[in-house]
Structure formats: structure tokens, C-alpha cells
Write an enzyme that holds these catalytic residues in place. Sequence first.
Site, mmCIF file in Angstrom:
data_model
loop_
_atom_site.group_PDB
_atom_site.id
_atom_site.type_symbol
_atom_site.label_atom_id
_atom_site.label_comp_id
_atom_site.label_asym_id
_atom_site.label_seq_id
_atom_site.Cartn_x
_atom_site.Cartn_y
_atom_site.Cartn_z
ATOM 1 N N ARG A 85 0.963 -1.260 0.020
ATOM 2 C CA ARG A 85 0.051 -0.058 -0.047
ATOM 3 C C ARG A 85 0.959 1.073 0.127
ATOM 4 N NH1 ARG A 85 -2.673 2.794 4.891
ATOM 5 N NH2 ARG A 85 -3.914 4.529 3.930
ATOM 6 N N HIS A 129 -2.935 10.910 1.146
ATOM 7 C CA HIS A 129 -2.502 10.636 2.631
ATOM 8 C C HIS A 129 -1.948 12.017 3.104
ATOM 9 C CE1 HIS A 129 -0.811 7.290 5.361
ATOM 10 N NE2 HIS A 129 -0.515 8.709 6.056
ATOM 11 N N GLU A 174 -7.476 8.261 6.640
ATOM 12 C CA GLU A 174 -7.605 8.891 7.837
ATOM 13 C C GLU A 174 -8.222 10.381 7.691
ATOM 14 O OE1 GLU A 174 -4.080 8.469 9.984
ATOM 15 O OE2 GLU A 174 -4.123 6.349 10.127
ATOM 16 N N ASN A 303 -7.257 1.487 10.007
ATOM 17 C CA ASN A 303 -5.925 1.722 10.664
ATOM 18 C C ASN A 303 -6.077 1.547 12.214
ATOM 19 O OD1 ASN A 303 -5.200 2.020 8.178
ATOM 20 N ND2 ASN A 303 -4.443 4.438 8.364
ATOM 21 N N TYR A 305 -4.207 1.607 16.077
ATOM 22 C CA TYR A 305 -3.034 1.529 16.735
ATOM 23 C C TYR A 305 -3.341 1.651 18.437
ATOM 24 C CZ TYR A 305 -0.400 3.071 12.647
ATOM 25 O OH TYR A 305 0.157 3.226 11.214
ATOM 26 N N GLU A 373 -3.490 -0.565 8.229
ATOM 27 C CA GLU A 373 -2.273 -0.044 8.901
ATOM 28 C C GLU A 373 -2.420 -0.400 10.445
ATOM 29 O OE1 GLU A 373 -0.997 4.174 9.405
ATOM 30 O OE2 GLU A 373 -1.689 4.377 7.020
HETATM 31 O O1 IFM Z 1 2.771 7.347 10.146
HETATM 32 C C1 IFM Z 1 1.323 7.525 10.410
HETATM 33 C C2 IFM Z 1 0.612 7.205 9.139
HETATM 34 O O2 IFM Z 1 0.947 8.239 7.922
HETATM 35 C C3 IFM Z 1 -0.778 7.461 9.262
HETATM 36 N N1 IFM Z 1 -1.494 6.428 10.485
HETATM 37 C C4 IFM Z 1 -0.411 6.348 11.621
HETATM 38 C C5 IFM Z 1 0.975 6.336 11.144
HETATM 39 C C6 IFM Z 1 1.562 6.336 12.647
HETATM 40 O O3 IFM Z 1 1.565 7.488 13.444
#
Ligand code: IFM
Length: 462
Positions: A85, A129, A174, A303, A305, A373
Site C-alpha cells: 500500500r 495521504h 484517515e 488503521n 494503533y 495500518e
Molecule cells: O505514520 C502514520 C501514518 O501516516 C498514518 N497512520 C498512523 C501512522 C503512525 O503514526
Amino acid sequence: MTAIDEQTARRAAFPPGFVWGTATSAYQIEGAAAEDGRGPSIWDTFCAIPGVVADAASGDHACDHYHRWEEDLDLLTGLGTGAYRFSLAWPRVFPTGYGQPDRRGLDFYRRLADGLRDRGITPFATLYHWDLPQGLEDRGGWRERDTALRFADYAAVVHEALGDAVPYWITLNEPYCSSIVGYGEGRHAPGAREGHGALAAAHHLLLGHGLAVARLRERAGPEEQIGITLNMSPTVAGTGAPEDVAAARRMDLMVNRQFTEPLLGGRYAEDLAEVYGPISDLSFQREGDLEIIGAPVDFLGVNYYYRLHAVAAPYAEADPARRTACDLGARTVEPAAPRTSGLGWVVEPRGLYDTLSGLAARYPGLPPVYITENGYGDRGELDDQGRIAYLADHLAVTGDAIAAGVDVRGYFCWSLIDNFEWARGYDARFGLVHVDYRTQARTPKASYGWFRDYIADAGTGR
Ligand code: IFM
């Protein structure tokens, strides 16, 4: 568990055809900021403001991927991932945002897509992005409806050039960050701190997505898949107190439901007008927009985290008319005794499971999901055991979600190589491969070998 048992468990957890990949984005890796006609983006402008990016860093040179892309694609071959990606830099294609496209920019992405296909790797292309052409920001950027129309034109031009080489299209990455963090918090480009403007940006990003989907659909072949990527952070109340529960709900609206409800539910979030009414008349919403935004997509990119824990807090600005879009009377807190990443981010794999199962429960027609992600940030250790543990735990809960019936089709690790981590500059590193920014030498970390073996065990890498 023996090695054979582990392999059997991995094979069982991920269905045949499951897509394994890594992800990057243009501004974070390409460098070559002034080459081949590329125009400035809002991130070039933002990085030039003193004090907003750590160490006054910028993406001017980044990982020099623009020149070293073949070496980077060879790293993918070594990893055994079947997909990659990447994102296109809008200002390489339309240097000012308007006028005629620059062939040189499109040719770069053609080489990249062809290079992937030559290696048997499927391209997943993200159209946006975060690097809006500065020329569009000068006319109001995402606050303006016109930017959504320009985005759709850009999508059509890119598809014309690459449609035969790219089977998976992601319109936006995002939109929460591009709107609320960029126009509300001011932590990202363009660095604005607004209420109405940030909410308008969120709406126009979604509208741009919907318009782009329509333009891509007109051109796409039957095999092409079109989707959008959201960053999702399930938000839980820090305590059971009613005011904390209400604060968590407001934060969930801002981060998650503001985007998922129009995209997947065909409606605005039920509390959008109540929460945001005091700071905006929401006059950017027009009749017919929801139909455009909510048009079906072929997949949803997620995504993930971390999870958010929220409690009530005083508003930063007493006068609602002067509040920014992130001034919600809520703040995040850390859970007790948290496990944290090398950057101090709270690590809660369970949040990924909750995200996936929560989406499936809330939206009955949820399209297939790709985790576009997921990754671990640290300061760049080569023996990155923290990253390995993070990936292992998040892959395990992905398997659990699949077992529970969520249609997850793929997993992309963020990121292939260390790169420019936005306002944190180059200090924060997410790569499976270390980059020495002085020499541009690439060195695989322990996690690179671990991920390669994991995919090989799972048996569906290609
Ligand atoms: O680096 C970023 C990415 O550009 C978008 N999602 C989160 C990642 C980590 O912070």
C-alpha cells in the site's frame, strides 16, 4: 506450542487468499520534494513554520524513495508480502491543484506500480495521504466544497493513467487526521485551530471521497476494488461516572462516528448536531451529500494503533462560538499500569478486536475489511522485540475477529521502512526496516525476519 503447532494455528487463523502487505505514504518516504515538477503541499508549508515539527524536520529528502524505489520493492520481495500500500502525492500530479496534470508525476507512479506487478505484488494505491497541494489550501483547502470536486478530478486523472495497473484504490487515508487534527487541533498541516472550518473539512473530505468513488466506478473494470481508510480508536470511559461516559461518547463521535456513520450508515451521527451545534451551523451539509458519501464501497480500510480512554474535562474555551472542533470537554487518560510502545503509546490489542467486531455489529452491510495500518513506534532499535510482540498480539486478535465472523481480508503492517513521522519528525520509527537518514542505508530489523516467517507460516502470502 511447537513450531509445527504454531504454523497450523496461523494457517487456520487466516483464510486462503488473505492479503499480507506493508504500507507507506508519499510524503513520508519519497523525498525529491522539488523534482519533476512537484508543487508544494500543505506539509511543505507546515514544516517550514518554526517549532511545529520536531527538529525542524521535513519530508524534503525523507527516505529518498523517489530514487531508491527499486531497492525498496526488493525489500518487499524479500519479505514475501503479496501486496503493498503506497500513496500518490497529489502535488506531483497537479502541482498547483489546478490546470493540466504533470506527466512526470504520473510516470513515477506508473514505474512503481509496474515494478510491483513485475515482482508479483499487488498495488493498493491511496489517493490522499494528507499532502494537499498548497495551491488548493490557498483557496481555503478542505474547508471549501470546491476542493472535494478537485479531488474527484484528480482521482479520475490518476485512474486514467494507472487503472490498468492498480486493482485496489483507497480514496482517503484517515480523514479524521486531515480534518480535526489539521484544521481543529493544528498539530498537523495546515496547522489551523478552527471549529466550523475543521468540521467543514471533515464533511468535504467525505464528499470528496464519495465523488471520487463515483468517478472511479465510471472507469473501473469489474475486478477493481474501491474503498476508504479510517483510523479507528474505540473510545471507552475512564470511569463509570455519567459525565465521563458522556465525555467518551463525544470523543467517539469526533474520532470515529463522525466518519463511519455517513460512510457506512448513510446518516449523520445522531449526536453530531447536539455536540457540534454550539460551534457550527453545519451549513456545509447539502441535500444529496449523504447519498454521495454513503455510496457503497468494496472494502473498508481500518488503521488501528490504540484505544482511547476518556474522562470529562473543562472546555479550553468557555465561549462555544470560539471553540475548536476538538474542544469537547473531554480529555484522554491512561489506563492503570499500561503496556506502552517505544513511543509511550498505550498498547491494547483488544482494541483492534473491539474495532473489528464493533464495526460488524453496528453496520450490518459492512463491506470486507482490510487492516490497512497497524504498527509499533520506537526510536529505531534493530533488535525490535517490542514491535514483534505488538504485531504478534494484534495478528492474534485479528484471527480471533475472523473466527468470530468478521470478514477481514488482509493485514498491512505500518510501515515497510522508517520514515518521516509528521510532527514527530524522524525520531519516531515504525519500520520493519531501519533507515540511516545520513547514508540512506536500509537495514532489516528483527521484525522484518519475524514478519517474513509469520507470513510464510500462514501460507497465504501470495
Ligand atoms: O505514520 C502514520 C501514518 O501516516 C498514518 N497512520 C498512523 C501512522 C503512525 O503514526
